[in-house]
Scaffold this active site. Structure first.
Site, PDB file in Angstrom:
ATOM      1  N   TYR A   1      -4.862  -3.417  15.107  1.00  0.00           N
ATOM      2  CA  TYR A   1      -4.826  -4.529  14.326  1.00  0.00           C
ATOM      3  C   TYR A   1      -4.789  -5.539  14.348  1.00  0.00           C
ATOM      4  CZ  TYR A   1      -2.975  -6.403   9.807  1.00  0.00           C
ATOM      5  OH  TYR A   1      -2.889  -7.452   8.795  1.00  0.00           O
TER       6      TYR A   1
ATOM      7  N   LYS B   1      -7.454  -8.416  13.276  1.00  0.00           N
ATOM      8  CA  LYS B   1      -7.620  -9.391  12.393  1.00  0.00           C
ATOM      9  C   LYS B   1      -8.192 -10.611  13.547  1.00  0.00           C
ATOM     10  CE  LYS B   1      -6.333  -9.095   8.903  1.00  0.00           C
ATOM     11  NZ  LYS B   1      -7.015  -9.134   7.714  1.00  0.00           N
TER      12      LYS B   1
HETATM   13  N1  NAI Z   1       0.962  -6.768   4.612  1.00  0.00           N
HETATM   14  C1  NAI Z   1       1.421  -7.694   5.042  1.00  0.00           C
HETATM   15  O1  NAI Z   1       2.520  -8.071   5.706  1.00  0.00           O
HETATM   16  C2  NAI Z   1       0.065  -8.049   5.920  1.00  0.00           C
HETATM   17  C3  NAI Z   1      -0.779  -8.730   5.855  1.00  0.00           C
HETATM   18  N2  NAI Z   1      -2.272  -9.466   6.122  1.00  0.00           N
HETATM   19  C4  NAI Z   1      -3.972  -8.832   5.828  1.00  0.00           C
HETATM   20  O2  NAI Z   1      -3.245  -9.283   4.235  1.00  0.00           O
HETATM   21  C5  NAI Z   1      -4.676  -8.440   4.142  1.00  0.00           C
HETATM   22  C6  NAI Z   1      -3.725  -7.422   2.051  1.00  0.00           C
HETATM   23  O3  NAI Z   1      -2.430  -6.686   2.244  1.00  0.00           O
HETATM   24  P1  NAI Z   1      -2.400  -5.487   1.839  1.00  0.00           P
HETATM   25  O4  NAI Z   1      -2.421  -5.779   0.553  1.00  0.00           O
HETATM   26  O5  NAI Z   1      -0.753  -5.511   3.071  1.00  0.00           O
HETATM   27  O6  NAI Z   1      -2.736  -4.235   2.689  1.00  0.00           O
HETATM   28  P2  NAI Z   1      -2.984  -3.319   1.297  1.00  0.00           P
HETATM   29  O7  NAI Z   1      -3.709  -1.834   2.110  1.00  0.00           O
HETATM   30  O8  NAI Z   1      -2.246  -2.734   0.402  1.00  0.00           O
HETATM   31  O9  NAI Z   1      -4.792  -3.877   0.876  1.00  0.00           O
HETATM   32  C7  NAI Z   1      -5.747  -3.652   1.643  1.00  0.00           C
HETATM   33  C8  NAI Z   1      -6.580  -3.204   0.331  1.00  0.00           C
HETATM   34  O10 NAI Z   1      -8.263  -3.561   1.277  1.00  0.00           O
HETATM   35  C9  NAI Z   1      -8.584  -2.276   0.571  1.00  0.00           C
HETATM   36  N3  NAI Z   1      -9.251  -1.188   1.799  1.00  0.00           N
HETATM   37  C10 NAI Z   1      -9.047  -0.781   2.100  1.00  0.00           C
HETATM   38  N4  NAI Z   1     -10.706  -0.043   3.211  1.00  0.00           N
HETATM   39  C11 NAI Z   1     -11.324  -1.004   2.040  1.00  0.00           C
HETATM   40  C12 NAI Z   1     -12.731  -1.033   2.400  1.00  0.00           C
HETATM   41  N5  NAI Z   1     -13.487   0.262   3.475  1.00  0.00           N
HETATM   42  N6  NAI Z   1     -13.538  -1.054   1.588  1.00  0.00           N
HETATM   43  C13 NAI Z   1     -13.170  -1.901   0.589  1.00  0.00           C
HETATM   44  N7  NAI Z   1     -12.044  -2.099   0.626  1.00  0.00           N
HETATM   45  C14 NAI Z   1     -11.199  -1.153   1.421  1.00  0.00           C
HETATM   46  C15 NAI Z   1      -7.514  -1.106   0.386  1.00  0.00           C
HETATM   47  O11 NAI Z   1      -7.795   0.306  -0.901  1.00  0.00           O
HETATM   48  C16 NAI Z   1      -6.772  -1.920  -0.538  1.00  0.00           C
HETATM   49  O12 NAI Z   1      -6.429  -2.316  -1.546  1.00  0.00           O
HETATM   50  C17 NAI Z   1      -4.991  -7.699   5.355  1.00  0.00           C
HETATM   51  O13 NAI Z   1      -7.091  -8.128   5.536  1.00  0.00           O
HETATM   52  C18 NAI Z   1      -3.833  -7.827   5.216  1.00  0.00           C
HETATM   53  O14 NAI Z   1      -4.358  -7.009   6.855  1.00  0.00           O
HETATM   54  C19 NAI Z   1      -1.897 -10.491   6.349  1.00  0.00           C
HETATM   55  C20 NAI Z   1      -0.481 -11.025   7.218  1.00  0.00           C
HETATM   56  C21 NAI Z   1       0.604 -10.151   6.538  1.00  0.00           C
HETATM   57  C1  LIG Z   2       8.350  -1.370  10.967  1.00  0.00           C
HETATM   58  C2  LIG Z   2       8.214  -2.963  12.071  1.00  0.00           C
HETATM   59  C3  LIG Z   2       9.778  -2.703  11.239  1.00  0.00           C
HETATM   60  C4  LIG Z   2      10.394  -1.626  12.198  1.00  0.00           C
HETATM   61  C5  LIG Z   2      11.936  -2.153  12.907  1.00  0.00           C
HETATM   62  C6  LIG Z   2      12.428  -1.075  13.684  1.00  0.00           C
HETATM   63  C7  LIG Z   2      10.945  -0.246  14.885  1.00  0.00           C
HETATM   64  C8  LIG Z   2      13.529  -1.314  13.784  1.00  0.00           C
HETATM   65  O1  LIG Z   2      12.371   0.960  13.039  1.00  0.00           O
HETATM   66  C9  LIG Z   2       8.503  -4.090  11.108  1.00  0.00           C
HETATM   67  C10 LIG Z   2       9.203  -5.240  11.782  1.00  0.00           C
HETATM   68  C11 LIG Z   2       7.681  -6.408  11.808  1.00  0.00           C
HETATM   69  C12 LIG Z   2       6.475  -6.133  10.606  1.00  0.00           C
HETATM   70  C13 LIG Z   2       4.769  -6.287  11.256  1.00  0.00           C
HETATM   71  C14 LIG Z   2       4.942  -7.919  10.922  1.00  0.00           C
HETATM   72  O2  LIG Z   2       5.586  -8.317   9.527  1.00  0.00           O
HETATM   73  C15 LIG Z   2       3.661  -8.201  11.106  1.00  0.00           C
HETATM   74  C16 LIG Z   2       2.725  -8.096  10.065  1.00  0.00           C
HETATM   75  C17 LIG Z   2       1.529  -8.944   9.463  1.00  0.00           C
HETATM   76  C18 LIG Z   2      -0.065  -7.917   9.826  1.00  0.00           C
HETATM   77  O3  LIG Z   2      -0.880  -8.877   9.420  1.00  0.00           O
HETATM   78  C19 LIG Z   2       0.571  -6.649   9.085  1.00  0.00           C
HETATM   79  C20 LIG Z   2       1.573  -6.288   8.680  1.00  0.00           C
HETATM   80  C21 LIG Z   2       2.204  -6.507   9.979  1.00  0.00           C
HETATM   81  C22 LIG Z   2       2.211  -5.678  11.303  1.00  0.00           C
HETATM   82  C23 LIG Z   2       4.438  -5.644  10.076  1.00  0.00           C
HETATM   83  C24 LIG Z   2       4.190  -4.540   9.854  1.00  0.00           C
HETATM   84  C25 LIG Z   2       5.167  -3.796   9.272  1.00  0.00           C
HETATM   85  C26 LIG Z   2       6.331  -4.428  10.836  1.00  0.00           C
HETATM   86  C27 LIG Z   2       5.898  -3.985  12.425  1.00  0.00           C
END
Ligand code: NAI
Ligand SMILES: C[C@H](CCCC(C)(C)O)[C@H]1CC[C@H]2[C@@H]3[C@H](O)CC4=CC(=O)CC[C@]4(C)[C@H]3CC[C@]12C
Length: 410
Positions: free
Chosen positions: A200, A204
């Site tokens: 992952y 990214k």
């Molecule tokens: N959740 C988090 O804590 C973080 C997320 N991100 C980034 O933010 C973005 C959104 O993440 P989330 O909303 O958390 O994830 P999510 O899984 O809820 O949203 C991702 C969306 O992309 C769509 N998708 C996946 N594969 C696809 C494909 N082949 N074609 C078209 N659409 C597709 C999914 O259906 C989903 O709706 C991602 O790029 C992720 O890497 C960055 C930092 C932290």
């Molecule tokens: C699932 C983890 C927590 C588990 C705690 C344990 C092992 C004691 O049960 C989450 C802890 C940190 C999270 C990640 C972090 O917030 C950064 C992220 C950034 C992204 O771009 C995608 C999601 C994630 C990797 C996020 C995923 C869950 C954790 C690993």
């Protein structure tokens, strides 16, 4: 892009627009982007919530208006993916206005589907991605979606003449690294050895590099592409599945969760509404501030407190009736390392029969157990970002969401 709201109506495309973050970006654009004329929501799975927009039945009423299903014309002979259009009347901050919302069921790994969706768009916000750190998807699929998908978006912009691209990157592009070095209140210029092995963060990092590299490329028509990347820390808020999983686990354990990570380990978190707002602002300002913002990265942050992953979750789960047991981790770290390794083995052994993908594995343990927090004003200086939601607002909204949906199948 012209300055006055009347002068030009803009076409925005949000890839991954039905995901956790994507949905908030879509809603934020509808509420806060005065120049929005058409909004294309592109996702592999459209889900029910777009339909619900019409009735305003989820997270407050935003919408009035009608809806029709009709195909958008194929652009330059490119076959279009499955498309549904709705002409909606958005109740915007500054009044009521019509916005065409086009829902496009498509796959970012399919270059022709991406090109069809991008053609004619002024701005692309590329949030689609495969967020998997639990071993659910293969490294190959993660690479295809996150890297090849991003390459397809860039090439589509170049081919069709779309000039502005905002990419949702991640703090994971920087770290935590494989050595577990702490990153304490760092900014975009803080030196840090970014070394990854997990698919992952690797994907990214590569995708972010592609986006930044593409800045300045000539798009169809001869003008330069302007790109930037936003790097959210761990996002929380309405729609956060992992938060809901922890809530349900706590309910199953009689209202308790057990501390596994020392309270002293700080993990950066940011409210989803503020992440969405930062995307909208960045997209809006990319043209006017192209020289400053083009090719730049910005950590995505807000006023959420610096805490350990578990203590931060308790800010929401506590008011929902859960208790975190222990002021110190209840199991020794070596045992967690052992259990995480055991989970990897079990995942491998069980793969022919079922998908075993628990939250604990060596990677998630390392991320949760390594201090990684950001403190920066780069986005404020470059495009005037200030969090839209205070910490109190973000907290209240998240608590209400956990209470409303935590026990349900939604
Ligand atoms: N959740 C988090 O804590 C973080 C997320 N991100 C980034 O933010 C973005 C959104 O993440 P989330 O909303 O958390 O994830 P999510 O899984 O809820 O949203 C991702 C969306 O992309 C769509 N998708 C996946 N594969 C696809 C494909 N082949 N074609 C078209 N659409 C597709 C999914 O259906 C989903 O709706 C991602 O790029 C992720 O890497 C960055 C930092 C932290
Ligand atoms: C699932 C983890 C927590 C588990 C705690 C344990 C092992 C004691 O049960 C989450 C802890 C940190 C999270 C990640 C972090 O917030 C950064 C992220 C950034 C992204 O771009 C995608 C999601 C994630 C990797 C996020 C995923 C869950 C954790 C690993």
């Amino acid at each position: 892009m012209a300055d006055s709201a009347q002068a030009q109506k803009l076409v925005y495309l949000v890839t991954g627009g039905c995901g956790f973050l994507g949905e908030h970006v879509v809603r934020m654009l509808l509420q806060r982007e005065p120049r929005l004329g058409e909004l294309r929501v592109f996702d592999l799975h459209l889900g029910p919530w777009l339909e619900e927009l019409k009735t305003g039945s989820r997270w407050g009423s935003l919408w009035r208006g009608g809806c029709g299903r009709f195909p958008i014309p194929s652009q330059a002979g490119i076959p279009t993916p499955a498309v549904e259009q709705m002409i909606l009347v958005s109740v915007h901050m500054d009044g009521i206005r019509p916005v065409r919302v086009t829902a496009i069921q498509g796959d970012v790994t399919q270059a022709h589907e991406v090109a069809a969706a991008v053609a004619g768009a002024h701005v692309v916000i590329h949030t689609a991605g495969l967020v998997d750190v639990f071993g659910r998807a293969s490294p190959k699929i993660i690479h295809e979606v996150n890297v090849q998908g991003t390459r397809n978006v860039i090439e589509a912009c170049v081919q069709t003449g779309t000039r502005f691209l905002v990419y949702t990157s991640s703090m994971e592009v920087v770290g935590p690294n494989t050595k577990g070095d702490p990153f304490y209140r760092g900014n975009e210029d803080t030196p840090y050895e970014a070394v990854h092995r997990h698919p992952y963060p690797c994907s990214k990092a590569l995708a972010e590099w592609l986006v930044l590299e593409a800045n300045g490329r000539k798009v169809c028509g001869g003008l330069p592409l302007v790109t930037c990347a936003l790097r959210p820390t761990g996002i929380y808020g309405e729609g956060h599945q992992i938060m809901r999983d922890f809530y349900r686990q706590g309910l199953r354990l009689g209202g308790r969760l057990f501390r596994a990570i020392p309270a002293s380990v700080e993990h950066g978190r940011v409210y989803v509404g503020n992440v969405a707002w930062m995307h909208v602002l960045a997209a809006r300002e990319l043209e006017r501030r192209a020289a400053l913002m083009g090719g730049q990265v910005y950590f995505c942050y807000d006023g959420s407190p610096y805490k350990s992953y578990e203590d931060f979750n308790m800010e929401f789960l506590g008011p929902c009736g859960l208790r975190l047991v222990g002021t110190r981790p209840l199991v020794p770290y070596w045992l967690l390392v052992f259990l995480a390794a055991l989970n990897v083995l079990l995942q491998w052994l069980l793969r022919p029969l079922l998908l075993y993908a628990p939250l604990l594995n060596p990677y998630t343990l390392a991320v949760a157990n390594t201090t990684f927090t950001v403190s920066t004003d780069k986005a404020q200086r470059h495009f005037g970002y200030e969090p839209l939601f205070s910490w109190e607002d973000s907290r209240t909204r998240t608590i209400l969401w956990v209470q409303a949906t935590g026990g349900s199948a939604q």
